[in-house]
Design a protein around this motif. Structure first.
Motif, PDB file in Angstrom:
ATOM      1  N   GLN A 281       0.801  -1.244  -0.125  1.00 54.10           N
ATOM      2  CA  GLN A 281      -0.122  -0.122  -0.109  1.00 54.10           C
ATOM      3  C   GLN A 281       0.766   1.291   0.070  1.00 54.10           C
ATOM      4  OE1 GLN A 281      -3.006   0.092   3.277  1.00 54.10           O
ATOM      5  NE2 GLN A 281      -3.174   2.357   2.785  1.00 54.10           N
ATOM      6  N   ILE A 282       0.601   2.150  -0.832  1.00 51.40           N
ATOM      7  CA  ILE A 282       1.140   3.710  -0.695  1.00 51.40           C
ATOM      8  C   ILE A 282       0.001   4.517  -0.651  1.00 51.40           C
ATOM      9  CG2 ILE A 282       1.544   3.919  -3.570  1.00 51.40           C
ATOM     10  CD1 ILE A 282       4.251   5.051  -2.578  1.00 51.40           C
TER      11      ILE A 282
ATOM     12  N   VAL B 120      -5.137  16.528   7.714  1.00 56.58           N
ATOM     13  CA  VAL B 120      -3.975  16.131   8.701  1.00 56.58           C
ATOM     14  C   VAL B 120      -4.197  14.757   9.165  1.00 56.58           C
ATOM     15  CG1 VAL B 120      -2.366  16.833  10.752  1.00 56.58           C
ATOM     16  CG2 VAL B 120      -3.211  18.437   8.939  1.00 56.58           C
ATOM     17  N   PHE B 121      -3.251  13.815   9.143  1.00 58.55           N
ATOM     18  CA  PHE B 121      -3.325  12.538   9.940  1.00 58.55           C
ATOM     19  C   PHE B 121      -2.288  12.049  10.598  1.00 58.55           C
ATOM     20  CE2 PHE B 121      -5.947  12.592   6.029  1.00 58.55           C
ATOM     21  CZ  PHE B 121      -7.093  12.089   6.390  1.00 58.55           C
ATOM     22  N   GLU B 122      -2.704  11.319  11.481  1.00 60.10           N
ATOM     23  CA  GLU B 122      -1.438  10.838  12.383  1.00 60.10           C
ATOM     24  C   GLU B 122      -1.467   9.144  11.684  1.00 60.10           C
ATOM     25  OE1 GLU B 122      -1.601   9.602  16.842  1.00 60.10           O
ATOM     26  OE2 GLU B 122      -1.128  11.470  16.953  1.00 60.10           O
ATOM     27  N   ILE B 123      -0.416   8.897  11.141  1.00 64.47           N
ATOM     28  CA  ILE B 123      -0.185   7.678  10.616  1.00 64.47           C
ATOM     29  C   ILE B 123       0.891   6.775  11.493  1.00 64.47           C
ATOM     30  CG2 ILE B 123       0.700   6.491   8.660  1.00 64.47           C
ATOM     31  CD1 ILE B 123      -1.695   8.186   8.142  1.00 64.47           C
ATOM     32  N   THR B 124       0.468   5.687  11.887  1.00 58.92           N
ATOM     33  CA  THR B 124       1.304   4.640  12.590  1.00 58.92           C
ATOM     34  C   THR B 124       1.589   3.414  11.674  1.00 58.92           C
ATOM     35  OG1 THR B 124       0.118   5.107  14.542  1.00 58.92           O
ATOM     36  CG2 THR B 124       1.443   3.071  14.643  1.00 58.92           C
TER      37      THR B 124
ATOM     38  N   TYR C 280       2.896   7.926   2.686  1.00 55.12           N
ATOM     39  CA  TYR C 280       3.507   6.683   3.206  1.00 55.12           C
ATOM     40  C   TYR C 280       3.249   5.689   2.695  1.00 55.12           C
ATOM     41  CZ  TYR C 280      -1.510   6.035   4.779  1.00 55.12           C
ATOM     42  OH  TYR C 280      -2.654   5.720   5.137  1.00 55.12           O
ATOM     43  N   PHE C 281       4.264   4.627   2.943  1.00 53.98           N
ATOM     44  CA  PHE C 281       4.127   3.270   2.287  1.00 53.98           C
ATOM     45  C   PHE C 281       4.061   2.261   3.312  1.00 53.98           C
ATOM     46  CE2 PHE C 281       6.922  -0.291   1.127  1.00 53.98           C
ATOM     47  CZ  PHE C 281       6.241  -0.830  -0.195  1.00 53.98           C
ATOM     48  N   VAL C 282       3.382   1.226   2.941  1.00 55.80           N
ATOM     49  CA  VAL C 282       2.980   0.019   3.979  1.00 55.80           C
ATOM     50  C   VAL C 282       3.435  -1.190   3.269  1.00 55.80           C
ATOM     51  CG1 VAL C 282       1.467  -1.135   5.369  1.00 55.80           C
ATOM     52  CG2 VAL C 282       1.186   1.166   4.843  1.00 55.80           C
ATOM     53  N   PRO C 283       4.595  -1.944   3.846  1.00 61.99           N
ATOM     54  CA  PRO C 283       4.977  -2.955   3.214  1.00 61.99           C
ATOM     55  C   PRO C 283       4.102  -4.330   3.380  1.00 61.99           C
ATOM     56  CG  PRO C 283       6.767  -2.190   4.390  1.00 61.99           C
ATOM     57  CD  PRO C 283       5.527  -1.305   4.695  1.00 61.99           C
ATOM     58  N   SER C 284       3.803  -5.133   2.716  1.00 63.15           N
ATOM     59  CA  SER C 284       2.860  -6.596   3.113  1.00 63.15           C
ATOM     60  C   SER C 284       3.186  -6.961   4.430  1.00 63.15           C
ATOM     61  CB  SER C 284       3.387  -7.574   2.315  1.00 63.15           C
ATOM     62  OG  SER C 284       3.146  -7.305   0.895  1.00 63.15           O
ATOM     63  N   ASP C 285       1.978  -7.183   5.079  1.00 60.20           N
ATOM     64  CA  ASP C 285       1.727  -7.890   6.511  1.00 60.20           C
ATOM     65  C   ASP C 285       2.310  -6.940   7.721  1.00 60.20           C
ATOM     66  OD1 ASP C 285       0.305  -9.935   5.650  1.00 60.20           O
ATOM     67  OD2 ASP C 285       2.040 -10.838   4.825  1.00 60.20           O
TER      68      ASP C 285
END
Length: 119
Positions: free
Chosen positions: A61-62, A69-73, A87-92
């Motif tokens: 996911q990108i 405005v977002f707080e991303i974890t 932001y980029f989210v790798p698999s799992d």
């Protein structure tokens, strides 16, 4: 959530105003803009206080912050991101979002999220 099969599969020219919003909850709604089996683009609108709960999935996911405005974890790291950030989210990998100011995320998934299509 709506229970229908989306008809934007592999559409090449998509007008935003021709697509309905799907209600995710009282503070979040989304539009599946277009997809193939390998790629999907989703527009997600949040109201202040909306929470994308911590979760994980096998998809890459990108996400582009189109507004707000977002707080991303992601895993154990949390950062406040605003319009124009990505932001980029790798698999799992565990990740989530909290909306600080009303905004829109543009999420891209590889492969497509079948769970978004068949509900």
């Amino acid at each position: 959530m709506n229970s229908f099969v989306h008809t934007v599969f592999e559409k090449t020219l998509v007008a935003d105003n021709e697509l309905p919003w799907e209600v995710v909850n009282d503070k979040i709604r989304r539009k599946i803009m277009s997809y193939s089996k390998d790629l999907m683009l989703v527009k997600v609108a949040f109201e202040k206080g909306g929470i994308g709960t911590i979760h994980k999935h096998p998809h890459l996911q990108i996400s582009y912050i189109a507004s707000g405005v977002f707080e991303i974890t992601i895993n154990d790291e949390t950062k406040t991101l605003k319009e124009g950030d990505v932001y980029f989210v790798p698999s799992d990998v565990l990740h989530g979002a909290v909306c600080i100011e009303d905004g829109v995320l543009i999420d891209v998934f590889n492969p497509m999220r079948e769970d978004f299509i068949y509900t």
